[in-house]
Scaffold this active site. Sequence first.
Site, mmCIF file in Angstrom:
data_model
loop_
_atom_site.group_PDB
_atom_site.id
_atom_site.type_symbol
_atom_site.label_atom_id
_atom_site.label_comp_id
_atom_site.label_asym_id
_atom_site.label_seq_id
_atom_site.Cartn_x
_atom_site.Cartn_y
_atom_site.Cartn_z
ATOM 1 N N HIS A 97 0.832 -1.200 0.000
ATOM 2 C CA HIS A 97 0.000 0.000 0.000
ATOM 3 C C HIS A 97 0.866 1.249 0.000
ATOM 4 O O HIS A 97 2.050 1.210 0.331
ATOM 5 C CB HIS A 97 -0.978 0.026 1.188
ATOM 6 N N ARG A 108 -1.308 11.524 3.826
ATOM 7 C CA ARG A 108 -2.151 12.216 4.802
ATOM 8 C C ARG A 108 -3.206 13.081 4.108
ATOM 9 O O ARG A 108 -2.919 13.697 3.074
ATOM 10 C CB ARG A 108 -1.275 13.074 5.715
ATOM 11 N N GLU A 126 -3.585 3.701 1.771
ATOM 12 C CA GLU A 126 -3.815 3.896 3.203
ATOM 13 C C GLU A 126 -3.840 5.395 3.477
ATOM 14 O O GLU A 126 -2.813 6.072 3.356
ATOM 15 C CB GLU A 126 -2.731 3.229 4.052
ATOM 16 N N ASN A 134 -4.851 12.956 10.788
ATOM 17 C CA ASN A 134 -4.388 13.334 12.117
ATOM 18 C C ASN A 134 -5.362 14.351 12.708
ATOM 19 O O ASN A 134 -5.671 15.365 12.071
ATOM 20 C CB ASN A 134 -2.980 13.931 12.039
ATOM 21 N N HIS A 192 2.392 11.889 -8.828
ATOM 22 C CA HIS A 192 0.984 11.502 -8.944
ATOM 23 C C HIS A 192 0.818 10.012 -8.669
ATOM 24 O O HIS A 192 1.795 9.263 -8.597
ATOM 25 C CB HIS A 192 0.446 11.840 -10.338
ATOM 26 N N GLU A 216 -3.225 10.307 -12.374
ATOM 27 C CA GLU A 216 -3.215 10.114 -13.821
ATOM 28 C C GLU A 216 -4.162 8.962 -14.147
ATOM 29 O O GLU A 216 -4.014 7.857 -13.626
ATOM 30 C CB GLU A 216 -1.806 9.789 -14.319
#
Length: 350
Positions: A91, A95, A142, A146, A160, A208
Amino acid sequence: MVRIIPMAASSIRPSLACFSDSPRFPISLLSRNLSRTLHVPQSQLFGLTSHKLLRRSVNCLGVAESGKAAQATTQDDLLTWVKNDKRRMLHVVYRVGDMDRTIKFYTECLGMKLLRKRDIPEEKYTNAFLGYGPEDSHFVIELTYNYGVDKYDIGAGFGHFGIAVDDVAKTVELVKAKGGKVSREPGPVKGGKTVIAFIEDPDGYKFELLERGPTPEPLCQVMLRVGDLDRAIKFYEKAFGMELLRTRDNPEYKYTIAMMGYGPEDKFPVLELTYNYGVTEYDKGNAYAQIAIGTDDVYKTAEAIKLFGGKITREPGPLPGISTKITACLDPDGWKSVFVDNIDFLKELE
């Protein structure tokens, strides 16, 4: 490593490295005695006959050569092990400022599924995993939220993510209808035939869209910019065991790309490394985090990373509380990756 001092043609001169560990022959004392008694043969200065001196020098040479051979064997063994290790891109982690908003965009516009979500209130963050199939067999996203942080700096180094779709134009229309941003309208890639488009998610991450037929890995690319493409390629080949799938130079636009991965682009996710002519450093911001990769042995993985030019930021070992073994590192450009024990990773998903 033993340092070998070249022998002069006119005399047999023992290497000082052979004596430097002996209290009987401190270098300063040897130098002082030599200056006082230059008329005495060197063999008597050291209390050795010429044939013993020769044997000692040959032994020193042998130690050095043995050390080099052992180092070469270690490198070869690690290279072979890395190539044979069962590795897979698991993965990509980054954030976001609003978890619910991002999940809504990815599921409604990009066709992803929310695979699982976990909240860690004691550490004030939430994770969500999204993708096009189960985590045990697909490369997924993932997301990390926060508590209280609603904006991040993506920086100039991250490029990208790539997603393969059946119909780029149709996907773009859906993105527009949902209020998404289109930064490049659908059309053939410059110098090629593949139809692509670029969109942005609510946090500004670029995606993309590549028009392809059915593929087992729709989430197919992570593009990162590097300051030295040759160095990056060698590192990912040797330390990560990736294969250089192809390169493409675009002198008209002054950049070169290299596709790296664990299998063909149409079936496996790839790391797209981009070098822009003359640019050696990038601001990485604080939004993009890392790629996680599966391995059979995090300890050997860390050895290989150290040997081939990477920096270990977390020594290999189990995570507190869940016992999943990991190791974390930086590549020569400072991009972070985390290696996760394959068996431990599958246990997490149970």
